[in-house]
Scaffold this motif. Sequence first.
Motif, PDB file in Angstrom:
ATOM      1  N   THR A  58       0.972  -1.269   0.043  1.00 25.74           N
ATOM      2  CA  THR A  58      -0.010   0.017  -0.025  1.00 25.74           C
ATOM      3  C   THR A  58       0.908   1.116  -0.009  1.00 25.74           C
ATOM      4  OG1 THR A  58      -1.684  -1.140   1.236  1.00 25.74           O
ATOM      5  CG2 THR A  58      -1.715   1.248   1.130  1.00 25.74           C
ATOM      6  N   ASP A  59       1.877   1.358   0.649  1.00 26.68           N
ATOM      7  CA  ASP A  59       2.852   2.371   0.896  1.00 26.68           C
ATOM      8  C   ASP A  59       3.470   2.606  -0.548  1.00 26.68           C
ATOM      9  OD1 ASP A  59       2.507   2.895   3.463  1.00 26.68           O
ATOM     10  OD2 ASP A  59       4.224   1.878   4.053  1.00 26.68           O
ATOM     11  N   VAL A  60       3.826   1.477  -1.152  1.00 23.46           N
ATOM     12  CA  VAL A  60       4.396   1.676  -2.470  1.00 23.46           C
ATOM     13  C   VAL A  60       3.307   2.088  -3.607  1.00 23.46           C
ATOM     14  CG1 VAL A  60       5.360   0.365  -4.501  1.00 23.46           C
ATOM     15  CG2 VAL A  60       6.195  -0.167  -2.306  1.00 23.46           C
ATOM     16  N   ASP A  61       2.345   1.702  -3.467  1.00 27.88           N
ATOM     17  CA  ASP A  61       1.142   2.273  -4.358  1.00 27.88           C
ATOM     18  C   ASP A  61       0.834   3.679  -4.213  1.00 27.88           C
ATOM     19  OD1 ASP A  61       0.651  -0.203  -5.604  1.00 27.88           O
ATOM     20  OD2 ASP A  61      -0.807  -1.098  -4.222  1.00 27.88           O
ATOM     21  N   ASN A  62       0.991   4.158  -2.832  1.00 34.92           N
ATOM     22  CA  ASN A  62       1.054   5.320  -2.547  1.00 34.92           C
ATOM     23  C   ASN A  62       2.119   6.066  -2.798  1.00 34.92           C
ATOM     24  OD1 ASN A  62      -1.954   5.323  -1.894  1.00 34.92           O
ATOM     25  ND2 ASN A  62      -1.379   4.659   0.002  1.00 34.92           N
ATOM     26  N   GLY A  63       3.307   5.733  -3.261  1.00 36.95           N
ATOM     27  CA  GLY A  63       4.502   6.463  -3.560  1.00 36.95           C
ATOM     28  C   GLY A  63       5.356   6.706  -2.516  1.00 36.95           C
ATOM     29  N   LEU A  64       5.098   5.732  -1.472  1.00 37.16           N
ATOM     30  CA  LEU A  64       6.093   6.088  -0.232  1.00 37.16           C
ATOM     31  C   LEU A  64       6.881   4.708  -0.148  1.00 37.16           C
ATOM     32  CD1 LEU A  64       3.239   6.514   2.076  1.00 37.16           C
ATOM     33  CD2 LEU A  64       4.716   8.354   1.201  1.00 37.16           C
ATOM     34  N   GLY A  65       8.167   5.346   0.373  1.00 43.80           N
ATOM     35  CA  GLY A  65       9.207   4.084   0.399  1.00 43.80           C
ATOM     36  C   GLY A  65      10.383   4.560   1.410  1.00 43.80           C
ATOM     37  N   TYR A  66      11.463   4.086   1.393  1.00 43.69           N
ATOM     38  CA  TYR A  66      12.504   4.398   2.494  1.00 43.69           C
ATOM     39  C   TYR A  66      13.880   4.591   1.515  1.00 43.69           C
ATOM     40  CZ  TYR A  66       9.701   2.538   6.148  1.00 43.69           C
ATOM     41  OH  TYR A  66       8.800   2.302   7.094  1.00 43.69           O
ATOM     42  N   VAL A  71      18.242   3.225   5.153  1.00 46.56           N
ATOM     43  CA  VAL A  71      18.198   1.883   5.454  1.00 46.56           C
ATOM     44  C   VAL A  71      19.414   0.953   6.070  1.00 46.56           C
ATOM     45  CG1 VAL A  71      16.982  -0.630   5.033  1.00 46.56           C
ATOM     46  CG2 VAL A  71      15.735   1.613   4.443  1.00 46.56           C
ATOM     47  N   LEU A  72      20.236   0.968   4.986  1.00 41.86           N
ATOM     48  CA  LEU A  72      21.473   0.110   5.268  1.00 41.86           C
ATOM     49  C   LEU A  72      22.472   0.741   6.398  1.00 41.86           C
ATOM     50  CD1 LEU A  72      22.931  -0.144   1.414  1.00 41.86           C
ATOM     51  CD2 LEU A  72      21.817  -1.900   3.018  1.00 41.86           C
ATOM     52  N   ALA A  73      22.184   2.096   6.647  1.00 35.43           N
ATOM     53  CA  ALA A  73      22.718   2.896   7.804  1.00 35.43           C
ATOM     54  C   ALA A  73      22.312   2.256   9.066  1.00 35.43           C
ATOM     55  CB  ALA A  73      22.826   3.963   7.823  1.00 35.43           C
ATOM     56  N   TRP A  74      20.907   2.275   9.139  1.00 34.81           N
ATOM     57  CA  TRP A  74      19.972   1.680  10.178  1.00 34.81           C
ATOM     58  C   TRP A  74      20.407   0.177  10.641  1.00 34.81           C
ATOM     59  CZ3 TRP A  74      15.095  -1.060   9.812  1.00 34.81           C
ATOM     60  CH2 TRP A  74      14.394  -1.198  10.792  1.00 34.81           C
ATOM     61  N   LEU A  75      20.182  -0.479   9.310  1.00 32.63           N
ATOM     62  CA  LEU A  75      20.619  -1.943   9.638  1.00 32.63           C
ATOM     63  C   LEU A  75      22.052  -2.061  10.378  1.00 32.63           C
ATOM     64  CD1 LEU A  75      19.095  -3.518   6.361  1.00 32.63           C
ATOM     65  CD2 LEU A  75      18.370  -3.878   8.707  1.00 32.63           C
ATOM     66  N   GLU A  76      23.005  -1.409   9.673  1.00 33.74           N
ATOM     67  CA  GLU A  76      24.402  -1.604  10.101  1.00 33.74           C
ATOM     68  C   GLU A  76      24.478  -0.951  11.626  1.00 33.74           C
ATOM     69  OE1 GLU A  76      26.770   0.487   7.224  1.00 33.74           O
ATOM     70  OE2 GLU A  76      26.444  -1.148   5.624  1.00 33.74           O
ATOM     71  N   SER A  77      23.588  -0.283  11.952  1.00 33.76           N
ATOM     72  CA  SER A  77      23.755   0.237  13.520  1.00 33.76           C
ATOM     73  C   SER A  77      23.218  -0.676  14.422  1.00 33.76           C
ATOM     74  CB  SER A  77      23.099   1.636  13.666  1.00 33.76           C
ATOM     75  OG  SER A  77      21.687   1.586  13.579  1.00 33.76           O
ATOM     76  N   TRP A  78      22.510  -1.859  14.056  1.00 35.77           N
ATOM     77  CA  TRP A  78      21.899  -2.997  14.862  1.00 35.77           C
ATOM     78  C   TRP A  78      23.026  -3.387  15.800  1.00 35.77           C
ATOM     79  CZ3 TRP A  78      17.835  -6.230  12.178  1.00 35.77           C
ATOM     80  CH2 TRP A  78      16.712  -5.237  11.532  1.00 35.77           C
ATOM     81  N   GLY A  79      22.666  -3.464  17.297  1.00 37.45           N
ATOM     82  CA  GLY A  79      23.444  -4.083  18.058  1.00 37.45           C
ATOM     83  C   GLY A  79      24.510  -2.964  18.758  1.00 37.45           C
ATOM     84  N   PRO A  85      17.760   5.073  14.829  1.00 34.31           N
ATOM     85  CA  PRO A  85      16.254   4.922  14.764  1.00 34.31           C
ATOM     86  C   PRO A  85      15.750   4.418  13.143  1.00 34.31           C
ATOM     87  CG  PRO A  85      16.608   7.358  14.499  1.00 34.31           C
ATOM     88  CD  PRO A  85      17.935   6.676  14.758  1.00 34.31           C
ATOM     89  N   GLN A  86      14.622   3.770  13.365  1.00 30.68           N
ATOM     90  CA  GLN A  86      14.378   3.284  11.898  1.00 30.68           C
ATOM     91  C   GLN A  86      13.936   4.536  10.974  1.00 30.68           C
ATOM     92  OE1 GLN A  86      10.778   0.852  12.136  1.00 30.68           O
ATOM     93  NE2 GLN A  86      10.163   1.105   9.984  1.00 30.68           N
ATOM     94  N   PRO A  87      14.365   4.239   9.781  1.00 30.53           N
ATOM     95  CA  PRO A  87      14.137   5.515   8.736  1.00 30.53           C
ATOM     96  C   PRO A  87      12.741   5.894   8.719  1.00 30.53           C
ATOM     97  CG  PRO A  87      15.705   3.726   8.087  1.00 30.53           C
ATOM     98  CD  PRO A  87      15.194   3.379   9.153  1.00 30.53           C
TER      99      PRO A  87
END
Length: 93
Positions: A58-66, A71-79, A85-87
């Motif tokens: 639904t987000d994609v259909d509404n033109g929304l994304g990350y 996202v990669l920076a967020w994932l690399e910061s886990w732990g 914070p989540q983008p």
Amino acid sequence: MPQSARTMHIDFPNELQSQVDDLAAQTGRSNTDIVTDAVESYLRNQARWQQDMDAALTDVDNGLGYAGDDVLAWLESWGEDAELPQPSLVRKQ
């Protein structure tokens, strides 16, 4: 109040049946209770996954994304102590 039940015949691979038997013996629970709990958990997880996927589409259909880099920076910061914070969703152009 007991729930109504139906009998279902399932052929398990020998290794899986052994694992169910072992867990039943260790916990004092019946094989039926263990398998019922496992199926309920699986169905809950699959329903949650489907809800999340539907929301993402639904987000994609509404033109929304990350933004991919965010996202990669967020994932690399886990732990890490300074976990990011989540983008946020952004409108795609």
